[in-house]
Enzyme design. Sequence first.
Site, PDB file in Angstrom:
ATOM      1  N   TRP A 134      -5.217   7.715   0.832  1.00 46.05           N
ATOM      2  CA  TRP A 134      -5.640   7.315   2.173  1.00 46.05           C
ATOM      3  C   TRP A 134      -5.092   8.216   3.279  1.00 46.05           C
ATOM      4  O   TRP A 134      -5.206   7.886   4.443  1.00 46.05           O
ATOM      5  CB  TRP A 134      -5.212   5.865   2.430  1.00 46.05           C
ATOM      6  CG  TRP A 134      -5.693   4.943   1.369  1.00 46.05           C
ATOM      7  CD1 TRP A 134      -6.896   4.291   1.344  1.00 46.05           C
ATOM      8  CD2 TRP A 134      -5.011   4.583   0.156  1.00 46.05           C
ATOM      9  NE1 TRP A 134      -7.001   3.548   0.197  1.00 46.05           N
ATOM     10  CE2 TRP A 134      -5.869   3.705  -0.558  1.00 46.05           C
ATOM     11  CE3 TRP A 134      -3.776   4.923  -0.398  1.00 46.05           C
ATOM     12  CZ2 TRP A 134      -5.511   3.164  -1.790  1.00 46.05           C
ATOM     13  CZ3 TRP A 134      -3.426   4.388  -1.619  1.00 46.05           C
ATOM     14  CH2 TRP A 134      -4.286   3.508  -2.305  1.00 46.05           C
ATOM     15  N   ASP A 135      -4.474   9.338   2.940  1.00 48.57           N
ATOM     16  CA  ASP A 135      -3.850  10.228   3.926  1.00 48.57           C
ATOM     17  C   ASP A 135      -2.744   9.505   4.686  1.00 48.57           C
ATOM     18  O   ASP A 135      -2.599   9.668   5.891  1.00 48.57           O
ATOM     19  CB  ASP A 135      -4.904  10.788   4.890  1.00 48.57           C
ATOM     20  CG  ASP A 135      -4.345  11.902   5.775  1.00 48.57           C
ATOM     21  OD1 ASP A 135      -3.347  12.529   5.371  1.00 48.57           O
ATOM     22  OD2 ASP A 135      -4.890  12.128   6.872  1.00 48.57           O
ATOM     23  N   MET A 136      -1.942   8.723   3.994  1.00 47.11           N
ATOM     24  CA  MET A 136      -0.821   8.016   4.611  1.00 47.11           C
ATOM     25  C   MET A 136       0.459   8.839   4.476  1.00 47.11           C
ATOM     26  O   MET A 136       1.520   8.333   4.094  1.00 47.11           O
ATOM     27  CB  MET A 136      -0.647   6.634   3.979  1.00 47.11           C
ATOM     28  CG  MET A 136      -1.792   5.690   4.277  1.00 47.11           C
ATOM     29  SD  MET A 136      -1.924   5.325   6.047  1.00 47.11           S
ATOM     30  CE  MET A 136      -3.529   4.540   6.123  1.00 47.11           C
TER      31      MET A 136
END
Length: 778
Positions: free
Chosen positions: A459-461
Amino acid sequence: MLIVLTAILFALIGLAIGAGGLRLLLLDGSPYYVIAGLGFLLTALLLFYRRAAALWVYALVVVGSLAWAVWEVGFDWWQLGPRGGVIILLGLWLLTPWIRRPLGFVSPSGEHYNAAAWPLALASVVSIGVAVFAMTQDPHDIRGELPSGAIAAQANLGGNVPPGEWHQYGRTPFGQRYSPLDQINAENVASLTVAWQYQTGDVKRPDDVGETTYQVTPLKVNDTLYLCTPHNWAIALDAATGREKWKYDSNSGMNPDRQHQTCRGVTYWADPAATPDSACAERVYLPTSDARLIALDATNGEICTSFADNGVLHLEQGMRYNPAGYYYSTSPPVAVGDKIIIGGAVNDNYSTMEQSGVIRAFNVSTGALIWNWDSGNPDVTTPLAPGQTYTTNSPNSWSVFSYDESVGLVYIPVGNQVPDQLGMGRSEHVEKYSSSIVALDINTGAVRWVRQTVHHDLWDMDVPAQPSLIDITKEDGTVVPALVGPTKQGDLYVLDRRSGEPIIPVEEVAAPGGAIAEDFTAPTQPVSGLTFMPPPLQERGMWGISMFDQLACRIAFRSLKYEGRYTPPSLEGTLVYPGNFGTFNWGSVAVDPERQVLFGMPTYLAFTSRLVPRDQIPPKQAGETGSEQGLNRNEGAPYGVFMGPFLGPLQIPCQAPPWGYVAGADLRTGKIAYKHKNGTVYDMTPLPLPLKVGVPGIGGPMITKGGVAFLSAAVDDYLRAYDLTTGTQLWEARLPAGGQSTPMTYAVGDKQYVLMVAGGHGSVGTKPGDYIIAYTLP
């Protein structure tokens, strides 16, 4: 004629919301819109035949809509308004004589009577009364107070920085964003006025990439301010007057493949062995968007040719692949002892053949490589041998580091491997170090501990913020050296910075499954005991200016894959909440080491991601520039990804406000003391309306010993001051451009200043500029 036109209008509305409502119902959504659509159609039919029953039927529509709205969202004005606004306006129109008279009747004596108004009038009055009452409510507000007394009489601020100075990005190596100055306090902050203003001359250009931003926090050393601009100019100003002392243009050029054109700061270093006033005895290091680190003489801006290659360190060395515009440094490195330690930003989702995310320590004087830590090859930190290369696409660190010399550690917020949304084929090392906080030995680069904040991140966290270091006093009087790590998903990790073990507990909770066939998801994900994680989105939380775009957002919500936080990417489209914009981002939080509390700006925006098979990705268009939104091509991977904020037809968020808050938390207990919506729609709408909705923002806060927190960041162009104890706003100043940076404070003589950089932010669409503004008391 008016009644016929009115009947046609009601029929069109009935058909629109009825058809949309039927689609929503087929997606297991609310039946309200089908019922309301039938009510509108029946009202239209009765109007066309001039039947007084039209007002009775529409009164039922009003009453039913009110009951449904209050049942769904309570007395939340910003959610009630879109549900009832159009309905009430049409009801008031039906009460006018032009409509009631044709619906009336003629008595046997020949007198004309208008249709009875009281059923619809009563329903409308009750609805308006509920709306007025809702305007007085704030169901999202948390009221409380932080402890006001000092817990630590001699707080550890980190480093040896004089009270009136600001030597590093977060003021000291601890990254606290806290100043011991107290001349400006909660009682007098409302009297702040502009002391001076300076314009850099570096403004956004027509050929710039979308995310061209002023994110810099200036440094103040002795009587001089040091800063950089988006196109990598370094500037020195007189701290008392704003007079320019020198300016250096790195000539970093333009490249449409860069995702970011920004500079968050420069690094100051004084050579302890140098003769005072000798050339380059004091240096400023400037990172550039073409992957260079340039050493400048702090007194005059001239290049220090004894560093690296005639003053320039080329950061692309050691990379197997080196596509131009894919790798650069947006954040200032840290100088500690004889080392300057630097990471780099790697473009998200461009290619599987990008540069390494290696962290390197160079000799701060000569530029010689001392150690390198590559998360793809983490056990070997000795300098890379000639002819060898670092691991391609290993997780990078684009944000700011902090360090504690007393324990010999530098703390690295680590991101992901490209592609962000595809996890197949990741190595054991990548799985371990992605989206984590890593503590490295300052002298050797060896890993001392790692704390992962997302497992198998899809999630591109990435961890976006500089960790804040603070000593926390426990109930038994024990003092624990701690680290506070903000994350995009809203968790704040409070860890023992010696070991990485939690001070505030962290638990593993079950996470959704259902990844694409080639991938997998982690069965559990960590959640900190101190979290600003929002509750899961629901259909009832969808929003719009009117019932029509709200209905469109409800349909969009039901059409997307969403099972709560960490729903994996999909081919049909996934709702990601919080989005990769982050609850917290590079602006981090500010901590008060005396009171042992924090102040932050949690932001809540949902994003969407949709995987696109390789054979469905169109060729790159001429003039296409780098961006994290829209189609991300992921060259070399089986899927690209289409990403962006979750917006409605009018390009406003589909989720209901508030979208932005200010908040305070007690770091000793992990309790959130207050949370207030922050910012207005003044600069978001065609009409400059100062409505305090609670708007998104990106940037960081700063705290002073005077009990005041300063923050701009929100998408309305204001710098604001808040009472640290309660979160109450005390002062605001209109900015000439977007304030998406972090304020700082300093003193010259006996006068304290607050400094703000206002230059705008391309991604959030605030007004561009080039302003440096200092405020002080009269």
